[in-house]
Design an enzyme around this catalytic site. Sequence first.
Site, PDB file in Angstrom:
ATOM      1  CG  LEU A 150       4.328  -6.169  -2.988  1.00 24.54           C
ATOM      2  CD1 LEU A 150       3.961  -6.771  -4.344  1.00 24.54           C
ATOM      3  CD2 LEU A 150       4.687  -4.692  -3.145  1.00 24.54           C
ATOM      4  CG  ASN A 204       0.334  -7.595   5.091  1.00 26.79           C
ATOM      5  OD1 ASN A 204       0.361  -6.383   5.155  1.00 26.79           O
ATOM      6  ND2 ASN A 204      -0.786  -8.259   4.888  1.00 26.79           N
ATOM      7  N   GLY A 255       0.810  -1.211   0.000  1.00 23.26           N
ATOM      8  CA  GLY A 255       0.000   0.000   0.000  1.00 23.26           C
ATOM      9  C   GLY A 255       0.842   1.258   0.000  1.00 23.26           C
ATOM     10  CG  HIS A 296      -5.191  -6.737   2.744  1.00 22.67           C
ATOM     11  ND1 HIS A 296      -5.116  -7.968   2.109  1.00 22.67           N
ATOM     12  CD2 HIS A 296      -4.097  -6.035   2.324  1.00 22.67           C
ATOM     13  CE1 HIS A 296      -4.037  -8.002   1.347  1.00 22.67           C
ATOM     14  NE2 HIS A 296      -3.394  -6.851   1.472  1.00 22.67           N
ATOM     15  CD1 TRP A 297      -1.782  -4.749   7.336  1.00 21.92           C
ATOM     16  CD2 TRP A 297      -2.522  -2.936   8.413  1.00 21.92           C
ATOM     17  NE1 TRP A 297      -0.750  -3.853   7.378  1.00 21.92           N
ATOM     18  CE2 TRP A 297      -1.182  -2.723   8.029  1.00 21.92           C
ATOM     19  CE3 TRP A 297      -3.206  -1.938   9.089  1.00 21.92           C
ATOM     20  CZ2 TRP A 297      -0.505  -1.544   8.319  1.00 21.92           C
ATOM     21  CZ3 TRP A 297      -2.533  -0.762   9.369  1.00 21.92           C
ATOM     22  CH2 TRP A 297      -1.200  -0.572   8.990  1.00 21.92           C
TER      23      TRP A 297
END
Length: 293
Positions: free
Chosen positions: A108, A106, A39, A264-265
């Site tokens: 990428l 995580n 990100g 996503h995290w």
Amino acid sequence: MDLQTIKGLKSYFVEFGTRKVFVSEVGEGFPILMLHGGGAGATGLSNYSKNIEYLAQHFRVIVPDMQGYGQSTKGVKRSDPFGDLAEVMLGLLDQLKIPQIHIVGNSLGGACALRMALEVPERVTALVLMGPGGINTTRGLPTKGIQHLLNYYGGEGPSREKLRTFIREYLVYDGSQVSEDLIELRYQASIDPEVIASPPLQRPNGLKGAIRMDFTRDPRLKRCNTPTLVLWGSDDKVNRPSGGETLRQTMKNCDLYYFAQTGHWVQWERAEQFNAVTCSYLQIQTPSTFSGA
């Protein structure tokens, strides 16, 4: 968590060839390489702020800014971004004289970790992947989260509002948990002139580039025997949670864990559970021949 309070945390640069990698590390024992997501404004320390201190009680924790991010060299090859990232991280391990390592990745960073395991399986002793990129990516339209990521530097360019929207609406399940301070930290990192000139996360360069970024089209994935733990938020809006089942069915030695009401995290939203399950899994996978085990 204030990373400055972590006893023994040190940061330094590692240079080789045309690359310069910013690295932070702490702890002793078998090494873990922790690779952050892609990100805008991402860095190693900000990505793993809730995890480093816990894992460092048991391992030597190595947290780089990946190629294109933070204080590391900018620019990622669009023809094969996962391969480029993996090449740099393997070069880093060479410079640090680390023959084998566990890798936590995580998004990428997960794609980079998986590519490393496919390229040099003898060096990667275990993987922990959180919502990794590159799974089924050519089998459907990009998610809204991915579209937002790819458009960040387009149009009118980067902005706090764009980043705020991505983090609070797409990155996590409960956006109210994300502070303005974190958003500002990410925003300032995202507007580095070198990053704007060469954004690290861009659309694939043609069909060949897209196929190269889809691990399900790589025959090596079925042969990969690296012990792998996949952790995925069931409400991930960036990389589809169905990717977890794809990896479980395809890889020979893959365990899968879904986190309810999580985006996503995973390592940030469910830090306590993430730390416990990751530490336990990697302790089991640490080679018995390691002198510090």
